[in-house]
Design a protein around this motif. Structure first.
Motif, PDB file in Angstrom:
ATOM      1  N   PRO A  49      -8.935 115.271  -0.679  1.00 22.87           N
ATOM      2  CA  PRO A  49     -10.421 115.381  -0.287  1.00 22.87           C
ATOM      3  C   PRO A  49     -10.583 116.781   0.235  1.00 22.87           C
ATOM      4  CG  PRO A  49      -9.629 113.336   0.443  1.00 22.87           C
ATOM      5  CD  PRO A  49      -8.418 114.096  -0.141  1.00 22.87           C
ATOM      6  N   ALA A  50      -9.630 117.660   0.941  1.00 21.68           N
ATOM      7  CA  ALA A  50      -9.730 118.869   1.648  1.00 21.68           C
ATOM      8  C   ALA A  50      -9.926 119.824   0.538  1.00 21.68           C
ATOM      9  CB  ALA A  50      -8.808 119.146   2.649  1.00 21.68           C
ATOM     10  N   ASP A  87       0.551 113.963  -2.583  1.00 18.16           N
ATOM     11  CA  ASP A  87       1.012 114.236  -1.325  1.00 18.16           C
ATOM     12  C   ASP A  87       0.967 115.550  -1.049  1.00 18.16           C
ATOM     13  OD1 ASP A  87       1.369 111.565  -0.756  1.00 18.16           O
ATOM     14  OD2 ASP A  87       3.385 111.564  -0.706  1.00 18.16           O
ATOM     15  N   VAL A  88       0.802 116.663  -1.933  1.00 19.40           N
ATOM     16  CA  VAL A  88       0.914 117.965  -1.709  1.00 19.40           C
ATOM     17  C   VAL A  88      -0.462 118.762  -1.794  1.00 19.40           C
ATOM     18  CG1 VAL A  88       1.867 120.156  -2.671  1.00 19.40           C
ATOM     19  CG2 VAL A  88       3.167 118.212  -2.999  1.00 19.40           C
ATOM     20  N   GLU A  89      -0.703 119.401  -0.912  1.00 22.47           N
ATOM     21  CA  GLU A  89      -1.881 120.044  -0.400  1.00 22.47           C
ATOM     22  C   GLU A  89      -1.678 121.819  -0.588  1.00 22.47           C
ATOM     23  OE1 GLU A  89      -5.349 118.107   1.882  1.00 22.47           O
ATOM     24  OE2 GLU A  89      -3.284 117.565   2.766  1.00 22.47           O
ATOM     25  N   VAL A  90      -2.501 122.492  -1.432  1.00 22.27           N
ATOM     26  CA  VAL A  90      -2.283 123.966  -1.277  1.00 22.27           C
ATOM     27  C   VAL A  90      -3.768 124.447  -0.682  1.00 22.27           C
ATOM     28  CG1 VAL A  90      -1.880 125.837  -2.388  1.00 22.27           C
ATOM     29  CG2 VAL A  90      -0.824 124.094  -2.973  1.00 22.27           C
ATOM     30  N   LEU A  91      -4.008 124.654   0.633  1.00 24.18           N
ATOM     31  CA  LEU A  91      -5.237 125.205   1.291  1.00 24.18           C
ATOM     32  C   LEU A  91      -5.312 126.599   1.577  1.00 24.18           C
ATOM     33  CD1 LEU A  91      -5.772 121.868   3.075  1.00 24.18           C
ATOM     34  CD2 LEU A  91      -7.002 122.728   1.104  1.00 24.18           C
ATOM     35  N   VAL A 100       0.624 125.550   2.715  1.00 23.31           N
ATOM     36  CA  VAL A 100       1.433 124.145   1.936  1.00 23.31           C
ATOM     37  C   VAL A 100       1.174 123.204   3.150  1.00 23.31           C
ATOM     38  CG1 VAL A 100       3.209 122.934   0.897  1.00 23.31           C
ATOM     39  CG2 VAL A 100       2.638 125.315   0.256  1.00 23.31           C
ATOM     40  N   LEU A 101       0.781 121.887   2.749  1.00 29.02           N
ATOM     41  CA  LEU A 101       0.958 120.627   3.564  1.00 29.02           C
ATOM     42  C   LEU A 101       1.592 119.629   2.389  1.00 29.02           C
ATOM     43  CD1 LEU A 101      -2.255 121.802   4.227  1.00 29.02           C
ATOM     44  CD2 LEU A 101      -1.680 120.199   6.136  1.00 29.02           C
ATOM     45  N   VAL A 102       2.388 118.947   2.980  1.00 29.57           N
ATOM     46  CA  VAL A 102       3.134 117.422   2.397  1.00 29.57           C
ATOM     47  C   VAL A 102       2.904 116.430   3.127  1.00 29.57           C
ATOM     48  CG1 VAL A 102       5.167 116.710   1.440  1.00 29.57           C
ATOM     49  CG2 VAL A 102       4.826 119.133   1.078  1.00 29.57           C
TER      50      VAL A 102
END
Length: 226
Positions: A49-50, A87-91, A100-102
């Protein structure tokens, strides 16, 4: 000076100096997912969503290149930590650099950098600050016009201004280096990063660098020790 760069094939996973690197032709990447939450998710890439909020706020012409870069970055992160794409976000940080967030948790040990041109996209992942940049050889004339902003007179003498691949490689090196430093190409920071050689590339300071040719673009990778 030798400015014949080694070639790098698009589509595969490459490793150099402890970094993982992917480059692809944008035409070869999967189509972007729908941005409307009412539509079923598309694969790949899976967006959080982000991430959907970020890309939805971009102008239409920027959305495709933003998504292409994140697709490669997500592949690299998933390969590194064995995490599913969802599960991986790149913001973006406040300065625009990606992080990176996992599973919703920041991963400070994973540094990522992304670059794209009209035809290519690249992403790099490393445990140390990393910068990656693409510059098309067809952009050499543009680089010539703005060269004084980024290069010292000594660097311009070293690089020369007649060979498009040398200009593209030097510009990509500077861009990759300021990305690793989280600074900007137009300002004092770029002049503080000295190009000592192009073939093979050597930068001043605690930096390691490599340059490749991929199609009609030059790709630079810079690792900066904190």
């Amino acid at each position: 000076m030798n400015t014949t760069f080694r070639s790098i094939a698009p589509g595969g996973l490459h490793r150099w100096g402890g970094a993982s690197l992917m480059v692809a032709r944008r035409a070869d990447l999967p189509a972007a997912p729908p941005l409307s939450p009412a539509l079923p998710p598309a694969r790949p890439p899976a967006l959080s969503p982000a991430e959907r909020h970020v890309v939805g706020a971009l102008p239409a012409w920027r959305q495709a290149e933003w998504l292409a870069g994140r697709l490669l970055a997500k592949r690299l992160v998933g390969e590194a930590v064995a995490a599913p794409a969802q599960d991986v976000e790149v913001l973006p940080r406040a300065d625009g650099s990606p992080y990176v967030l996992v599973g919703g948790s920041p991963m400070p040990g994973l540094n990522v950098s992304i670059s794209h041109t009209a035809r290519h996209v690249a992403a790099a992942l490393a445990p140390e600050p990393v910068g990656v940049d693409l510059c098309e050889t067809g952009s050499a004339a543009v680089v010539r016009r703005v060269a004084d902003h980024a290069f010292s007179p000594g660097e311009l003498s070293l690089i020369g201004t007649r060979r498009p691949e040398a200009l593209a490689g030097a510009w990509a090196l500077k861009e990759a280096a300021v990305k690793a430093d989280r600074s900007g190409i137009f300002g004092a920071a770029a002049r503080g990063i000295e190009i000592l050689d192009l073939g093979p590339p050597v930068l001043g300071g605690r930096r390691r660098a490599m340059v490749w040719q991929t199609g009609d673009a030059v790709l630079a990778l810079v690792l900066a020790r904190p």
